[in-house]
Design an enzyme around this catalytic site. Structure first.
Site, PDB file in Angstrom:
ATOM      1  N   ARG A  86       0.852  -1.187   0.000  1.00 27.78           N
ATOM      2  CA  ARG A  86       0.000   0.000   0.000  1.00 27.78           C
ATOM      3  C   ARG A  86       0.892   1.241   0.000  1.00 27.78           C
ATOM      4  O   ARG A  86       1.711   1.406   0.901  1.00 27.78           O
ATOM      5  CB  ARG A  86      -0.909   0.007   1.233  1.00 27.78           C
ATOM      6  CG  ARG A  86      -1.671   1.290   1.411  1.00 27.78           C
ATOM      7  CD  ARG A  86      -2.667   1.245   2.574  1.00 27.78           C
ATOM      8  NE  ARG A  86      -3.339   2.527   2.690  1.00 27.78           N
ATOM      9  CZ  ARG A  86      -3.163   3.392   3.701  1.00 27.78           C
ATOM     10  NH1 ARG A  86      -2.356   3.107   4.708  1.00 27.78           N
ATOM     11  NH2 ARG A  86      -3.795   4.542   3.690  1.00 27.78           N
ATOM     12  N   HIS A 130      -2.948  10.949   0.820  1.00 24.55           N
ATOM     13  CA  HIS A 130      -2.416  10.705   2.170  1.00 24.55           C
ATOM     14  C   HIS A 130      -1.815  12.028   2.666  1.00 24.55           C
ATOM     15  O   HIS A 130      -0.615  12.146   2.854  1.00 24.55           O
ATOM     16  CB  HIS A 130      -1.383   9.575   2.117  1.00 24.55           C
ATOM     17  CG  HIS A 130      -1.092   8.910   3.439  1.00 24.55           C
ATOM     18  ND1 HIS A 130      -1.212   7.563   3.655  1.00 24.55           N
ATOM     19  CD2 HIS A 130      -0.683   9.423   4.624  1.00 24.55           C
ATOM     20  CE1 HIS A 130      -0.887   7.264   4.907  1.00 24.55           C
ATOM     21  NE2 HIS A 130      -0.556   8.378   5.511  1.00 24.55           N
ATOM     22  N   ASN A 301      -7.051   1.733   9.868  1.00 30.92           N
ATOM     23  CA  ASN A 301      -5.727   1.914  10.459  1.00 30.92           C
ATOM     24  C   ASN A 301      -5.891   1.853  11.966  1.00 30.92           C
ATOM     25  O   ASN A 301      -6.611   2.680  12.543  1.00 30.92           O
ATOM     26  CB  ASN A 301      -5.134   3.270  10.067  1.00 30.92           C
ATOM     27  CG  ASN A 301      -4.825   3.354   8.579  1.00 30.92           C
ATOM     28  OD1 ASN A 301      -4.915   2.364   7.861  1.00 30.92           O
ATOM     29  ND2 ASN A 301      -4.455   4.546   8.128  1.00 30.92           N
TER      30      ASN A 301
HETATM   31  C1  FCB Z   1      -1.076   7.102  10.678  1.00 34.11           C
HETATM   32  C2  FCB Z   1      -0.684   7.640   9.328  1.00 34.11           C
HETATM   33  C3  FCB Z   1       0.637   7.125   8.839  1.00 34.11           C
HETATM   34  C4  FCB Z   1       1.671   7.016   9.942  1.00 34.11           C
HETATM   35  C5  FCB Z   1       1.096   6.307  11.146  1.00 34.11           C
HETATM   36  C6  FCB Z   1       2.076   6.139  12.287  1.00 34.11           C
HETATM   37  O1  FCB Z   1      -1.983   7.970  11.274  1.00 34.11           O
HETATM   38  O2  FCB Z   1      -1.662   7.322   8.365  1.00 34.11           O
HETATM   39  O3  FCB Z   1       1.063   7.965   7.795  1.00 34.11           O
HETATM   40  O4  FCB Z   1       2.210   8.229  10.220  1.00 34.11           O
HETATM   41  O5  FCB Z   1      -0.043   6.980  11.596  1.00 34.11           O
END
Ligand code: FCB
Length: 459
Positions: A86, A130, A301
């Site tokens: 990804r 992102h 996430n």
């Molecule tokens: C998430 C982000 C990623 C990374 C992790 C630790 O919130 O999506 O880019 O920084 O945290």
């Protein structure tokens, strides 16, 4: 005689047959080449250069220099046994003016990335956004301007047309909660604004961008798998008093329901809309229908949980005060270098809830990982805590599958140590160590653990 039973090792074969095994990164965190071949600055280039915004004045100018090293990075990834990756694309690399004129060199870079992955049997999963909005669009209002959602659709159209013949897995946004709230509410992320109402407006335009882009992905890539990546923080009450339970429900509204509900067609949660009062965003007829575009998968996430207790409701523009809760910092619990509690059960709980409450067709864990203070000894990093973190969260994922969650893949954050936003290079999340002076890569214990696990060998 009593027998000492060892905990059985986690086995790849315990997971469903076609489970997707990946690692994750993001454009600004690894690419570098910030000023090369026509890329224009993003809001993160500008923010990182503002004094005091990022630790040690670090920037993503060079980062992991992945722009030049992707071939050897992918060789390494392949050697670890991953079958998916990804990554995200830098909008300002392909559309330096935000919209309009295309930078073909930027598009060609992602074209090479996709081919290089496919040549190694690694399935590409891309995130369009992102967090690195072209600065030119910030100058016309950024996510506070509804037009930015239309610009995002043009960007989506460009990239799906250019790569959709080979690139099938698309995500619109990564963690709109962070872009909106960290970027516009508390200002610790780009663009650094501090206005709660503005953060809710930004969130709405981000969700609108997602909803408007989904049909474009489907139109240009009919066999696409398309979704969005959200970052739930499962909220637990500090006690089972009715006050704390109600406070946890409100906190869950701010963190989770505000995003999951509209994306899954339930609109904005009514209790929160009332509580936000004059801070609630301006929305137009039809917006909620667009935001509810059907998803092929939801990306999750997961890093940690939140624990809250009830506090007096105050009419101040801070969500927790406005909603009447306080965050608790529990003692004697395992924590990472970020101070985030290690709480794998939160992942099981949230995945099961997600399945029951929202009925997604498919779930992917699009990020999960931990930062620890890695020590380099004899050119090795024995990051046993990170390995344990991955193992525990994989076990937690397996538990959720057993309880009915339609989880189809897991992407470890991160493949490489990288630019960790406001924390700069100090917080390392990689399964691969990066020496930022020499750009040398060293696979850590956690990376070797994955290699053994995926190869069904012992370490
Ligand atoms: C998430 C982000 C990623 C990374 C992790 C630790 O919130 O999506 O880019 O920084 O945290």
């Amino acid at each position: 005689m009593t027998q000492v039973k060892e905990k059985p090792a986690l086995l790849r074969q315990a997971f469903p047959k076609n489970f997707v095994w990946g690692t994750a990164t993001a454009s600004y965190q690894i690419e570098g080449a910030a000023n090369l071949e026509g890329r224009s600055p993003s809001i993160w280039d500008v923010f990182a250069k503002m004094p005091g915004k990022v630790k040690n004045g670090d920037t993503g100018d060079v980062a992991c220099d992945h722009y030049h090293r992707y071939e050897s990075d992918f060789d390494l990834m392949q050697s670890l046994g991953f079958n998916a990756y990804r990554f995200s694309m830098s909008w300002s690399r392909v559309l330096p003016n935000g919209r309009g004129q295309v930078n073909q060199k930027g598009v060609a870079f992602y074209d090479r990335i996709v081919d290089a992955l496919l040549a190694r049997g690694i399935e590409p999963y891309v995130t369009l956004y992102h967090w690195d909005l072209p600065q030119v669009l910030e100058e016309t209002g950024g996510w506070l301007n509804r037009d930015t959602a239309d610009a995002f659709v043009e960007y989506t159209d460009l990239m799906t047309n250019a790569l959709g013949d080979r690139l099938k897995n698309w995500a619109t946004l990564n963690e709109p909660w962070c872009s909106a709230f960290l970027g516009h509410g508390v200002g610790i992320h780009a663009p650094g604004k501090t206005d709660f109402a503005a953060s809710l407006q930004a969130a709405h335009h981000l969700l609108l961008a997602h909803g408007q882009a989904m049909p474009i992905i489907r139109q240009n890539v009919p066999d696409a798998s398309a979704g969005i990546v959200l970052n739930p923080a499962p909220v637990y009450p500090a006690s089972d008093s009715s006050e704390d339970l109600a406070a946890a429900h409100r906190a869950d509204g701010f963190q989770n329901r505000w995003y999951f509900d509209p994306v899954f067609g339930k609109g904005y949660p009514e209790d929160l809309w009332q509580a936000y009062g004059k801070h609630a965003p301006k929305i137009q007829d039809g917006d909620l229908e667009k935001i509810a575009a059907p998803l092929d998968y939801i990306g999750i996430n997961y890093y940690s949980r939140t624990v809250v207790k009830a506090a007096p409701i105050q009419d101040t523009p801070f969500p927790w005060a406005l909603l009447g809760y306080e965050h608790m910092q529990l003692e004697n619990v395992p924590r990472t270098f970020f101070d985030w509690e290690v709480y794998p059960q939160g992942l099981t709980d949230f995945l099961v809830r997600l399945q029951n409450e929202y009925q997604p067709k498919s779930i992917l864990i699009t990020e999960n990982g931990a930062t620890y203070q890695d020590q380099l000894h004899n050119s090795q990093i024995n990051d046993l805590e990170r390995t344990a973190y991955f193992e525990q969260h994989l076990s937690a994922s397996l538990k959720a599958i057993g309880q009915g969650a339609k989880l189809h893949g897991y992407f470890a954050w991160s493949f490489l140590d990288n630019f960790e936003w406001a924390e700069g290079y100090e917080k390392r999340f990689g399964m691969t160590y990066v020496d930022f002076q020499t750009q040398k890569r060293i696979v850590k214990h956690s990376g070797r653990w994955f290699q053994a696990f995926l190869g069904e060998k012992s370490l």
